[in-house]
Design an enzyme around this catalytic site. Structure first.
Site, PDB file in Angstrom:
ATOM      1  N   MET A   1      56.926 117.474  48.044  1.00 49.15           N
ATOM      2  CA  MET A   1      58.345 117.847  48.013  1.00 49.15           C
ATOM      3  C   MET A   1      58.632 118.628  46.747  1.00 49.15           C
ATOM      4  SD  MET A   1      61.663 115.342  48.131  1.00 49.15           S
ATOM      5  CE  MET A   1      61.225 114.563  46.595  1.00 49.15           C
TER       6      MET A   1
ATOM      7  N   ALA B   1      49.416 118.524  51.871  1.00 48.74           N
ATOM      8  CA  ALA B   1      49.856 117.496  50.922  1.00 48.74           C
ATOM      9  C   ALA B   1      51.281 117.044  51.187  1.00 48.74           C
ATOM     10  CB  ALA B   1      49.746 118.035  49.498  1.00 48.74           C
ATOM     11  N   GLU B   2      52.128 117.953  51.602  1.00 43.87           N
ATOM     12  CA  GLU B   2      53.546 117.634  51.772  1.00 43.87           C
ATOM     13  C   GLU B   2      53.823 116.855  53.050  1.00 43.87           C
ATOM     14  OE1 GLU B   2      55.948 118.041  49.710  1.00 43.87           O
ATOM     15  OE2 GLU B   2      55.119 119.398  48.210  1.00 43.87           O
ATOM     16  N   SER B   3      53.258 117.288  54.168  1.00 46.80           N
ATOM     17  CA  SER B   3      53.637 116.694  55.456  1.00 46.80           C
ATOM     18  C   SER B   3      52.468 116.338  56.359  1.00 46.80           C
ATOM     19  CB  SER B   3      54.547 117.664  56.215  1.00 46.80           C
ATOM     20  OG  SER B   3      53.825 118.842  56.586  1.00 46.80           O
TER      21      SER B   3
END
Length: 344
Positions: free
Chosen positions: A1, A78-80
């Site tokens: 994020m 990495a984010e989702s």
């Protein structure tokens, strides 16, 4: 994020025009040849990406020269984890995990909800094409922001740190901030980039790769030893007894040399004790330039250097000293247990 974006959007909407001006400046870089910073891989291994996102990742990798397609892919991973419907406990949304306030500022209408390449009139964080292109443009703005700060260091690491911690933190600490979350985020994405790269691996025999390891390390001969300082981006400010010194310690010099020699594909662990457990085991009789040598000086492998040939190695020895070349037959080192590793 993107923590940095949350700070920008939350109460600084009046600064939107200034941000857009900065974005326009970065967008002008599209007229130049696209590509990642020197030494980093840029080719995309499309086979590792959900096929419906490939065209968007490739397009995003051309937004500016500082942001490559493998970087975009590694960030999304990495984010989702490639879930376009992802929602975090704090409200981040979509593939790229933008907060609503952030999206209001940066959201791009690049695609249709049906997956088409035509804008549908709505910038939606849950539309993959919109999310990916918004992420790329924000990354490019951050790259421009980092550049204006005039900081030394690898621009990709600084960009990722700014994405996670905010450009203000990068400016405050003069580089990568000492936040474990941010440092882990940067390391995870740099490592993951190799998973999404279609570039060939370095020479299996280690010759040219080893030469590159040595050449990079030699660039820093005479650089001060800084305990806790330095990393893949180059010299950095240390802490504790190294707090007032910009330079390398032994393991960060090795980490930086292998990282750059591999074109960003190999990011070693930060400490010498763990570095000597990585790579391929090599005997002292078979050492080549570029091999890494760990020394057990005080009960653990707490010192490490790079073999340069001719019975010598380059290393950052201790506080008060500088990066230099020493002899392996020096009694202080020759009498200690050693481990030799090869990378590349």
């Amino acid at each position: 994020m993107p923590t940095a974006t949350v700070r920008l959007a939350g109460g600084v909407i009046a600064g939107l025009l200034a941000l857009l001006v900065g974005l326009s400046v970065v967008a002008a870089a599209d007229e130049e040849e696209a590509g990642a910073p020197a030494g980093l891989v840029t080719a995309l291994d499309a086979g590792r990406i959900p096929k419906e996102y490939v065209r968007w990742i490739e397009r995003a990798g051309k937004e500016c020269k500082e942001v490559s397609a493998p970087l975009i892919a590694a960030q999304i991973d990495a984010e989702s984890g490639w879930n376009p419907d992802a929602k975090s406990p704090v409200g981040a949304q979509g593939l790229s995990q933008f907060m609503p306030g952030t999206w209001e500022t940066w959201g791009v209408d690049a695609a249709g909800k049906d997956g088409s390449a035509e804008p549908d009139g709505t910038a939606d964080p849950f539309t993959p094409g919109d999310a990916i292109m918004t992420q790329a443009r924000y990354d490019c703005w951050l790259a421009g922001k980092v550049k204006t700060l005039g900081l030394d260091g690898d621009p990709t690491r600084l960009l990722l740190a700014a994405y996670n911690a905010g450009p203000g933190a990068i400016e405050q600490y003069g580089g990568l901030p000492p936040y474990p979350e941010t440092q882990n985020y940067v390391a995870k994405i740099l490592t993951s980039m190799s998973d999404y790269s279609g570039a060939p691996m370095t020479d299996e025999e280690g010759g040219p790769f080893g030469d590159r390891v040595v050449a990079y390390a030699k660039k820093w001969l005479g650089t001060p030893y800084a305990w806790g300082g330095g990393g893949p981006e180059g010299p950095g400010r240390g802490f504790a007894q190294g707090a007032n010194t910009v330079g390398f310690d032994c393991s960060s010099l090795v980490q930086a040399a292998v990282y750059h020699a591999s074109g960003g594909r190999t990011l070693l662990p930060r400490t010498s004790q763990v570095q000597v457990t990585e790579g391929k085991t090599v005997s002292r009789d078979d050492m080549r330039p570029g091999d890494v040598i760990g020394f057990n000086l005080h009960g653990s492998y707490d010192h490490i250097g790079i073999y340069v040939g001719g019975g010598q190695f380059i290393h950052a020895p201790k506080t008060g000293d500088v990066v230099k070349i020493s002899d392996l037959d020096d009694s202080y080192y020759a009498s200690r247990p050693q481990k030799v590793r090869r990378f590349g």
